[in-house]
Write a protein that holds these residues in place. Structure first.
Motif, PDB file in Angstrom:
ATOM      1  N   SER A   1       0.860  -1.087  -0.001  1.00 44.31           N
ATOM      2  CA  SER A   1       0.139  -0.002  -0.020  1.00 44.31           C
ATOM      3  C   SER A   1       1.002   1.214   0.092  1.00 44.31           C
ATOM      4  O   SER A   1       0.637   2.255  -0.826  1.00 44.31           O
ATOM      5  N   ARG A   2       2.002   1.261   0.824  1.00 43.31           N
ATOM      6  CA  ARG A   2       2.872   2.433   0.703  1.00 43.31           C
ATOM      7  C   ARG A   2       3.473   2.463  -0.455  1.00 43.31           C
ATOM      8  O   ARG A   2       3.795   3.565  -1.069  1.00 43.31           O
ATOM      9  N   LEU A   3       3.677   1.551  -1.084  1.00 39.36           N
ATOM     10  CA  LEU A   3       4.391   1.643  -2.346  1.00 39.36           C
ATOM     11  C   LEU A   3       3.526   2.167  -3.701  1.00 39.36           C
ATOM     12  O   LEU A   3       4.044   2.920  -4.293  1.00 39.36           O
ATOM     13  N   ARG A   4       2.428   1.688  -3.344  1.00 35.89           N
ATOM     14  CA  ARG A   4       1.264   2.241  -4.456  1.00 35.89           C
ATOM     15  C   ARG A   4       0.984   3.730  -4.115  1.00 35.89           C
ATOM     16  O   ARG A   4       1.094   4.409  -4.994  1.00 35.89           O
ATOM     17  N   LYS A   5       1.058   4.034  -2.959  1.00 38.11           N
ATOM     18  CA  LYS A   5       0.810   5.446  -2.558  1.00 38.11           C
ATOM     19  C   LYS A   5       2.122   6.313  -3.059  1.00 38.11           C
ATOM     20  O   LYS A   5       1.682   7.461  -3.723  1.00 38.11           O
ATOM     21  N   LYS A   6       3.282   5.956  -2.864  1.00 39.87           N
ATOM     22  CA  LYS A   6       4.258   6.545  -3.168  1.00 39.87           C
ATOM     23  C   LYS A   6       4.342   6.464  -4.878  1.00 39.87           C
ATOM     24  O   LYS A   6       4.697   7.774  -5.294  1.00 39.87           O
ATOM     25  N   ALA A   7       3.710   5.601  -5.651  1.00 36.50           N
ATOM     26  CA  ALA A   7       3.831   5.548  -6.904  1.00 36.50           C
ATOM     27  C   ALA A   7       2.633   6.616  -7.398  1.00 36.50           C
ATOM     28  O   ALA A   7       3.073   7.497  -8.352  1.00 36.50           O
ATOM     29  N   TYR A   8       1.846   6.711  -6.736  1.00 32.70           N
ATOM     30  CA  TYR A   8       0.387   7.736  -7.115  1.00 32.70           C
ATOM     31  C   TYR A   8       0.985   9.084  -6.934  1.00 32.70           C
ATOM     32  O   TYR A   8       0.856   9.983  -7.461  1.00 32.70           O
TER      33      TYR A   8
ATOM     34  N   LEU B   1     -10.636  15.569 -12.518  1.00 32.56           N
ATOM     35  CA  LEU B   1     -10.888  14.389 -12.977  1.00 32.56           C
ATOM     36  C   LEU B   1      -9.984  13.828 -14.010  1.00 32.56           C
ATOM     37  O   LEU B   1      -9.402  12.652 -14.087  1.00 32.56           O
ATOM     38  N   SER B   2      -9.717  14.501 -14.934  1.00 32.97           N
ATOM     39  CA  SER B   2      -8.800  13.928 -15.924  1.00 32.97           C
ATOM     40  C   SER B   2      -7.323  14.022 -15.583  1.00 32.97           C
ATOM     41  O   SER B   2      -6.639  13.241 -15.765  1.00 32.97           O
ATOM     42  N   SER B   3      -6.958  14.920 -14.649  1.00 36.98           N
ATOM     43  CA  SER B   3      -5.565  15.028 -14.103  1.00 36.98           C
ATOM     44  C   SER B   3      -5.316  13.670 -13.298  1.00 36.98           C
ATOM     45  O   SER B   3      -4.303  12.949 -13.402  1.00 36.98           O
ATOM     46  N   LEU B   4      -6.409  13.380 -12.316  1.00 36.20           N
ATOM     47  CA  LEU B   4      -6.350  12.124 -11.412  1.00 36.20           C
ATOM     48  C   LEU B   4      -6.197  10.792 -12.430  1.00 36.20           C
ATOM     49  O   LEU B   4      -5.670   9.854 -12.070  1.00 36.20           O
ATOM     50  N   TRP B   5      -7.174  11.038 -13.293  1.00 32.54           N
ATOM     51  CA  TRP B   5      -7.145   9.743 -14.522  1.00 32.54           C
ATOM     52  C   TRP B   5      -5.670   9.614 -15.227  1.00 32.54           C
ATOM     53  O   TRP B   5      -5.083   8.279 -15.101  1.00 32.54           O
ATOM     54  N   VAL B   6      -5.102  10.593 -15.476  1.00 31.27           N
ATOM     55  CA  VAL B   6      -3.711  10.373 -16.048  1.00 31.27           C
ATOM     56  C   VAL B   6      -2.945   9.841 -15.053  1.00 31.27           C
ATOM     57  O   VAL B   6      -1.959   9.067 -15.241  1.00 31.27           O
ATOM     58  N   ALA B   7      -2.957  10.232 -13.778  1.00 27.18           N
ATOM     59  CA  ALA B   7      -1.679   9.948 -13.007  1.00 27.18           C
ATOM     60  C   ALA B   7      -2.108   8.908 -12.008  1.00 27.18           C
ATOM     61  O   ALA B   7      -1.671   8.481 -10.878  1.00 27.18           O
ATOM     62  N   ARG B   8      -3.411   8.093 -12.410  1.00 29.07           N
ATOM     63  CA  ARG B   8      -3.566   7.104 -11.243  1.00 29.07           C
ATOM     64  C   ARG B   8      -2.575   5.892 -11.675  1.00 29.07           C
ATOM     65  O   ARG B   8      -1.787   5.770 -12.514  1.00 29.07           O
ATOM     66  N   PRO B   9      -2.578   4.924 -10.469  1.00 24.08           N
ATOM     67  CA  PRO B   9      -1.433   3.959 -10.401  1.00 24.08           C
ATOM     68  C   PRO B   9      -1.971   2.919 -11.318  1.00 24.08           C
ATOM     69  O   PRO B   9      -3.131   2.590 -11.436  1.00 24.08           O
ATOM     70  N   ARG B  10      -1.051   2.415 -12.252  1.00 24.01           N
ATOM     71  CA  ARG B  10      -1.231   1.306 -12.869  1.00 24.01           C
ATOM     72  C   ARG B  10      -0.364   0.076 -12.628  1.00 24.01           C
ATOM     73  O   ARG B  10       0.603   0.043 -12.635  1.00 24.01           O
ATOM     74  N   GLU B  11      -1.187  -1.056 -12.063  1.00 18.52           N
ATOM     75  CA  GLU B  11      -0.485  -2.117 -11.681  1.00 18.52           C
ATOM     76  C   GLU B  11      -0.320  -3.258 -12.652  1.00 18.52           C
ATOM     77  O   GLU B  11      -1.475  -3.218 -13.579  1.00 18.52           O
TER      78      GLU B  11
END
Length: 328
Positions: free
Chosen positions: A59-66, A318-328
């Motif tokens: 979870s910390r890694l995903r948050k950091k990547a986000y 919303l567009s900015s959050l979509w572009v920056a969303r974590p991709r696993e």
């Protein structure tokens, strides 16, 4: 009987010893079983703790990547703003209307994007001024001046889009100058007036019965105009497809070449009407804002302009959050 008695005592002592040994053995087995059970529970607890630690680490890694992706998006936005500023300094953006048309014809899409970025920057400044006036309960006279300024600024973007459509109508129609979420709701290069009015009815309460009736009628007339323009666009696309398909001809013949050139000429003529559709759609949007302003009071108009801006601001966010969303 004297001889028998000692043997009986010995037998009893032996039985007692056997019972004691069995009792101690049972106690040892019970303690061993209890230890085994405790160890099993401890192992399960350790495994569960390890799983929790691993889940927390992921979870910390995903948050950091986000967060890193958000920072990367912010840096890209800053870089784009710097590029736009350099473009203005190098003369790509020209303020005069005569030189603007010449610039548009050379690189219409880039020139319009620069123009729109500048317009949006000024629009945000005006909206912030309007919000401050509303929050500070400014007088109607001061508020009316700011509201009229915002509406006049909307007129500017409709004029800019009209000039850009002459140079590159497909760029305006595609909405590539908008964010992803905004493009999802795009209609003929902009917003649907009827949809905006639906959103505003609930945010402008309380409304008088006459205001509610006027806004409802305005929403219905806007919907009818939008439907008519959409049907016209559908008919244009169908006609254009039929023109490009054309009748079959013999490959390589002079007649086929002439037919091909005729088809292209007809298609070009039909594409010229796209500019008219963009202009009519923007005229509808412009008239809707003006009529809404006439129906509402000055303070209601201010609230309506703020609500419209907040809606599009959320779409851009919303567009900015979509572009920056974590991709696993």
């Amino acid at each position: 009987m004297a001889d028998i008695s000692p043997r009986t005592d010995t037998s009893t002592d032996a039985d007692t010893d056997d019972k004691n040994m069995r009792f101690q053995s049972d106690q040892s087995l019970a303690m061993l079983g209890s230890d085994t059970s405790d160890k099993s529970r401890d192992q399960k607890t350790l495994r569960r703790l390890a799983q929790n630690r691993e889940a927390a680490r992921k979870s910390r890694l995903r948050k950091k990547a986000y967060v890193q992706q958000l920072e990367s998006s912010r840096m890209k936005l800053t870089q784009l703003e710097q590029e736009l500023q350099r473009a203005r300094q190098q003369g790509i953006f020209i303020s005069s209307s005569a030189d603007q048309s010449q610039s548009m014809s050379g690189n219409g899409a880039l020139a319009f994007d620069v123009e729109y970025a500048r317009w949006l920057e000024e629009h945000i400044r005006r909206i912030n001024e309007l919000r401050g006036a509303v929050n500070s309960h400014a007088g109607d006279g001061e508020l009316r001046i700011i509201v009229d300024g915002v509406l006049a600024h909307y007129d500017d973007i409709f004029r800019i889009k009209g000039d850009a459509a002459k140079a590159d109508v497909f760029h305006i129609l595609s909405g590539m100058w908008k964010t992803q979420a905004e493009r999802c709701f795009l209609w003929l290069g902009g917003f649907r007036s009827s949809e905006i009015l639906k959103l505003l009815i609930h945010q402008l309460e309380p409304l008088t019965e006459q205001q509610l009736s006027d806004i409802t009628n305005l929403q219905q007339s806007s919907q009818q105009a939008e439907d008519a323009l959409s049907q016209g666009m559908d008919a244009l696309q169908q006609s254009l497809a039929e023109t490009l398909a054309g009748p079959p001809g013999s490959s390589g013949s002079s007649g086929n070449v002439a037919n091909y050139m005729g088809q292209m000429a007809m298609a070009m003529g039909k594409l010229g009407t796209l500019e008219g559709f963009i202009r009519q759609a923007d005229n509808l949007r412009q008239q809707t804002l003006q009529q809404l302003h006439r129906v509402l009071t000055t303070r209601q108009s201010a609230r309506a302009l703020l609500a419209i801006n907040d809606y599009f601001t959320r779409l851009r966010a919303l567009s900015s959050l979509w572009v920056a969303r974590p991709r696993e």
